[in-house]
Design a protein around this motif. Structure first.
Motif, PDB file in Angstrom:
ATOM      1  N   ILE A   5       2.910 -13.291  -0.098  1.00 24.63           N
ATOM      2  CA  ILE A   5       2.721 -13.829  -1.445  1.00 24.63           C
ATOM      3  C   ILE A   5       3.712 -13.170  -2.403  1.00 24.63           C
ATOM      4  O   ILE A   5       4.334 -12.153  -2.085  1.00 24.63           O
ATOM      5  N   SER A   6       3.833 -13.735  -3.577  1.00 26.84           N
ATOM      6  CA  SER A   6       4.700 -13.171  -4.603  1.00 26.84           C
ATOM      7  C   SER A   6       3.975 -12.044  -5.325  1.00 26.84           C
ATOM      8  O   SER A   6       2.738 -11.926  -5.276  1.00 26.84           O
ATOM      9  N   LEU A   7       4.739 -11.235  -6.044  1.00 22.48           N
ATOM     10  CA  LEU A   7       4.131 -10.174  -6.857  1.00 22.48           C
ATOM     11  C   LEU A   7       3.205 -10.774  -7.911  1.00 22.48           C
ATOM     12  O   LEU A   7       2.131 -10.233  -8.200  1.00 22.48           O
ATOM     13  N   GLU A   8       3.623 -11.875  -8.487  1.00 23.43           N
ATOM     14  CA  GLU A   8       2.827 -12.520  -9.529  1.00 23.43           C
ATOM     15  C   GLU A   8       1.470 -12.949  -8.974  1.00 23.43           C
ATOM     16  O   GLU A   8       0.432 -12.786  -9.635  1.00 23.43           O
ATOM     17  N   THR A   9       1.469 -13.480  -7.757  1.00 24.30           N
ATOM     18  CA  THR A   9       0.211 -13.883  -7.130  1.00 24.30           C
ATOM     19  C   THR A   9      -0.632 -12.665  -6.793  1.00 24.30           C
ATOM     20  O   THR A   9      -1.858 -12.671  -6.965  1.00 24.30           O
ATOM     21  N   THR A  33       6.776  -1.111  -5.475  1.00 27.19           N
ATOM     22  CA  THR A  33       6.996  -2.441  -6.045  1.00 27.19           C
ATOM     23  C   THR A  33       5.738  -2.977  -6.710  1.00 27.19           C
ATOM     24  O   THR A  33       5.787  -3.511  -7.825  1.00 27.19           O
ATOM     25  N   GLU A 187       2.629  -3.708   0.915  1.00 24.86           N
ATOM     26  CA  GLU A 187       4.051  -3.826   0.590  1.00 24.86           C
ATOM     27  C   GLU A 187       4.858  -3.384   1.802  1.00 24.86           C
ATOM     28  O   GLU A 187       4.608  -2.295   2.339  1.00 24.86           O
ATOM     29  N   VAL A 213       3.396  -8.358   0.414  1.00 24.65           N
ATOM     30  CA  VAL A 213       4.497  -8.587  -0.523  1.00 24.65           C
ATOM     31  C   VAL A 213       5.717  -7.815  -0.034  1.00 24.65           C
ATOM     32  O   VAL A 213       5.588  -6.810   0.673  1.00 24.65           O
ATOM     33  N   ARG A 216      10.801  -4.284  -3.151  1.00 20.75           N
ATOM     34  CA  ARG A 216      12.009  -4.553  -3.914  1.00 20.75           C
ATOM     35  C   ARG A 216      12.811  -3.276  -4.178  1.00 20.75           C
ATOM     36  O   ARG A 216      13.794  -3.302  -4.904  1.00 20.75           O
TER      37      ARG A 216
END
Length: 228
Positions: A5-9, A33, A187, A213, A216
């Motif tokens: 999933i994305s960080l936003e999710t 991250t 992560e 995730v 980064r």
């Protein structure tokens, strides 16, 4: 990978007032991250369970200075002057827990054990108010299990099913925290195909992992640094 999933999710699974189990020892095995994403979000009144609060401006130290933390439970908060300052100013509630006790309390939380007796901290301020019991002529105190709403952990690699392996001592508290929270977000540096790990290599089975995730941060000189 369905769990990716994305960080936003990922942030949508963290609510105000949650207790977060956050992996890491010093800065080793820290989910930098995800921590960075929380630090720029609107989350508040969070309680962190972690060995320490990172360093000034690094790891959980980045989140601490945002004022989003209500409390912290762990062992070595003096490694970060910002944590000591926040506690001194009444801005952060701190509960000191001996490191072995912390690890065992989280393990019990994941194993469905309500608590355990230990000799560690008997006769100290940490034991104040805790139930005491004598076994074989020695005094023990009762420590309750620790569980979290969300576990935020760091692994080296995940396969596409969600099985995890760790990087040497960066393993630290991460595997046990993966068992003791309602939601587990991992992560990772890399995602590989199923079958890339031998069964003996897998430390955290995929059944414990809810979401993944991508890291980064990049590794330079043995430490992760921001790449964004």
């Amino acid at each position: 990978m369905k769990k990716l999933i994305s960080l936003e999710t990922a942030l949508q699974f963290i609510n105000d007032g949650d207790t977060l189990l956050v992996g890491g020892f010093g800065l080793s095995g820290t989910p930098n991250t995800i921590i960075a994403a929380i630090s720029t979000s609107d989350k508040k009144n969070l309680t962190v369970v972690s060995n320490n609060l990172g360093e000034e401006g690094k790891g959980l130290g980045k989140l601490l200075v945002t004022g989003k933390l209500k409390g912290a439970r762990g062992s070595y908060f003096t490694t970060n002057r910002d944590a000591v300052r926040a506690w001194s100013n009444g801005e952060l509630e701190i509960e000191l827990i001996p490191q072995g006790t912390l690890a065992e309390a989280i393990r019990c939380g994941g194993a469905g054990i309500a608590g355990f007796y230990t000799k560690t901290a008997v006769g100290t301020k940490i034991a104040k108010g805790k139930e005491e019991k004598v076994f074989d002529g020695e005094t023990y105190i009762l420590e309750r299990a620790i569980k979290g709403d969300v576990a935020i952990i760091k692994a080296l690699k995940a396969d596409t099913l969600g099985n995890l392996i760790y990087d040497k001592t960066a393993r630290n508290f991460n595997p046990v925290m993966a068992t003791a929270a309602s939601i587990v977000i991992v992560e990772v540096d890399e995602i590989v195909e199923i079958g890339s790990f031998s069964p003996e290599e897998i430390v955290t089975p995929h059944v414990y992992v809810d979401y993944v995730v991508m890291n980064r941060y990049v590794k330079k000189g043995g430490r992760y640094v921001e790449s964004f």
